[in-house]
Design a protein around this motif. Structure first.
Motif, short mmCIF file in Angstrom:
data_model
loop_
_atom_site.label_atom_id
_atom_site.label_comp_id
_atom_site.label_asym_id
_atom_site.label_seq_id
_atom_site.Cartn_x
_atom_site.Cartn_y
_atom_site.Cartn_z
N PRO A 133 59.53 41.91 71.07
CA PRO A 133 58.14 41.57 71.38
C PRO A 133 57.22 41.91 70.19
CG PRO A 133 58.78 43.57 72.52
CD PRO A 133 60.03 43.01 71.91
N PRO A 134 56.14 41.15 70.04
CA PRO A 134 55.22 41.42 68.93
C PRO A 134 54.49 42.74 69.17
CG PRO A 134 54.36 39.70 70.37
CD PRO A 134 55.76 39.97 70.82
N PRO A 135 54.10 43.39 68.07
CA PRO A 135 54.41 43.04 66.68
C PRO A 135 55.87 43.36 66.35
CG PRO A 135 53.32 45.16 66.75
CD PRO A 135 53.30 44.64 68.16
N PRO A 136 56.44 42.70 65.33
CA PRO A 136 57.85 42.94 65.00
C PRO A 136 58.06 44.38 64.52
CG PRO A 136 56.77 41.64 63.30
CD PRO A 136 55.81 41.71 64.44
N ARG A 140 66.01 44.88 74.35
CA ARG A 140 64.59 44.70 74.04
C ARG A 140 64.15 45.87 73.18
NH1 ARG A 140 59.26 45.56 75.96
NH2 ARG A 140 57.99 43.64 76.05
N LEU A 141 63.70 45.57 71.97
CA LEU A 141 63.36 46.62 71.02
C LEU A 141 61.92 46.47 70.54
CD1 LEU A 141 66.55 46.65 68.78
CD2 LEU A 141 65.86 48.43 70.36
N SER A 142 61.22 47.57 70.56
CA SER A 142 59.87 47.60 69.99
C SER A 142 59.56 49.04 69.62
CB SER A 142 58.84 47.07 70.99
OG SER A 142 58.81 47.87 72.17
N ASP A 143 58.64 49.23 68.72
CA ASP A 143 58.24 50.59 68.33
C ASP A 143 57.45 51.25 69.45
OD1 ASP A 143 59.35 50.94 65.73
OD2 ASP A 143 57.90 49.47 64.98
N PRO A 144 57.59 52.55 69.69
CA PRO A 144 58.54 53.44 69.00
C PRO A 144 59.85 53.52 69.76
CG PRO A 144 57.02 54.74 70.30
CD PRO A 144 56.67 53.29 70.56
N ASP A 145 60.93 53.07 69.14
CA ASP A 145 62.25 53.12 69.77
C ASP A 145 63.15 54.02 68.92
OD1 ASP A 145 65.17 52.14 70.09
OD2 ASP A 145 64.14 51.25 71.80
N ARG A 148 65.13 45.16 59.64
CA ARG A 148 65.67 43.86 60.01
C ARG A 148 66.58 44.05 61.21
NH1 ARG A 148 66.33 40.00 56.00
NH2 ARG A 148 67.13 38.68 57.70
N VAL A 149 66.27 43.39 62.31
CA VAL A 149 67.08 43.47 63.52
C VAL A 149 67.78 42.13 63.71
CG1 VAL A 149 67.12 43.93 65.98
CG2 VAL A 149 65.47 45.13 64.52
N LEU A 150 69.11 42.15 63.72
CA LEU A 150 69.87 40.91 63.79
C LEU A 150 71.08 41.07 64.71
CD1 LEU A 150 70.11 40.15 59.95
CD2 LEU A 150 68.62 38.97 61.57
N PRO A 151 71.41 40.03 65.48
CA PRO A 151 72.71 40.04 66.15
C PRO A 151 73.80 39.82 65.11
CG PRO A 151 71.61 37.95 66.51
CD PRO A 151 70.62 38.81 65.80
N PHE A 152 75.01 40.23 65.43
CA PHE A 152 76.12 40.13 64.47
C PHE A 152 76.31 38.70 63.97
CE2 PHE A 152 80.73 39.39 63.82
CZ PHE A 152 80.90 40.19 62.71
N THR A 153 76.08 37.72 64.83
CA THR A 153 76.28 36.33 64.42
C THR A 153 75.31 35.89 63.34
OG1 THR A 153 74.90 35.70 66.31
CG2 THR A 153 77.30 35.59 66.62
N ASP A 154 74.20 36.59 63.18
CA ASP A 154 73.21 36.26 62.15
C ASP A 154 73.34 37.15 60.92
OD1 ASP A 154 72.24 34.33 63.81
OD2 ASP A 154 70.46 35.44 64.44
N LEU A 155 74.42 37.90 60.82
CA LEU A 155 74.58 38.83 59.71
C LEU A 155 74.44 38.15 58.34
CD1 LEU A 155 75.20 41.71 58.78
CD2 LEU A 155 77.64 41.16 58.94
N PRO A 156 74.96 36.92 58.11
CA PRO A 156 74.80 36.31 56.79
C PRO A 156 73.35 36.19 56.33
CG PRO A 156 76.46 35.12 58.05
CD PRO A 156 75.82 36.10 59.00
#
Length: 259
Positions: free
Chosen positions: A213-216, A172-177, A221-229
């Protein structure tokens, strides 16, 4: 002239056949894409063509190599110690593990090996983009001991890619991280070094779940490896000549010495 050796190699995703003399010097190469034999020694023409005979099909031209572009001249002038292009994915970790391996009786897996495996998988995926016009540098050193895990340069722009091993973890990632801040800092330092916009990307390796969680997150750009393309499909921003020029600048170690 006898004893010539023909050795295949790949450059920018295209196969070349290099011809070497008995003394180990390169005297010619065959560019399949251009259907051309480039001679560095006109006196060896007949011997070179004889050596390449089993490998060359169809019509082709023979002559001296084309005049190098300014980008190629800059690359050729780089001292090998200052050229970052040969860096392997996770180069810094590979060196650290070689110099200071984990204690043999350690019960838990050395966390550096998880980081290394994640960077290697992402690096291999990024390297595979080269035929589509992308260039990538791995383990780019920054002052203070930091590293940009991967710098991706291509038609869709520039990305400073940070990799996080997250196998079977709920993230789970949100600012400030701190992770988001680190990714943005890497991109900012790269932008300063290259005087070009570099966007931040955080790639998570095999997370059980990813929640943003919002706001992004801002400017990452945060992506899992499977969405790298998905990272490489924005609108085209850079022309091939721009990509090569930025890649040539990025591979020079001195570019990063004051960021």
């Amino acid at each position: 002239m006898s004893g010539l050796r023909v050795i295949p190699a790949w450059r920018h995703g295209q196969e070349r056949l290099y011809v070497y003399g008995e003394d180990g010097t390169n005297i010619a190469w065959y560019d399949r894409e251009a259907s051309r034999v480039n001679l560095l020694r006109e006196s060896s023409r007949e011997a070179v063509l004889a050596a390449l005979g089993p490998f060359v099909t169809g019509e082709f031209t023979v002559g001296p190599p084309p005049v190098p572009t300014p980008v190629e001249l800059a690359r050729l002038s780089l001292h090998p110690d200052d050229d970052l292009a040969p860096n392997r994915p996770g180069e810094a970790l590979l060196i650290a593990l070689d110099r200071e391996p984990a204690a043999p009786r350690r019960l838990r897996t050395d966390p550096r090996r998880k980081d290394l495996a994640a960077q290697q998988r992402v690096g291999e995926a990024l390297d595979a983009l080269e035929p589509a016009g992308w260039r990538v540098l791995h383990s780019v050193p920054l002052p203070g001991g930091d590293r940009i895990h991967h710098l991706l340069i291509g038609p869709g722009g520039l990305f400073a890619v940070h990799v996080l091993p997250a196998r079977r973890q709920r993230v789970r990632l949100s600012d400030p991280d701190p992770l988001l801040r680190r990714a943005r800092t890497d991109a900012s330092r790269a932008s300063f070094a290259l005087t070009a916009e570099v966007r931040a990307a955080l790639i998570l390796m095999d997370p059980a779940s990813l929640e943003l969680p919002p706001p992004p997150p801002r400017h990452v750009r945060v992506l899992p490896f499977t969405d790298l393309p998905a990272l490489t499909h924005p609108a085209a921003l850079l022309k091939p000549a721009d990509v090569e020029a930025l890649h040539a600048m990025s591979r020079d170690r001195s570019t990063w010495s004051h960021v």
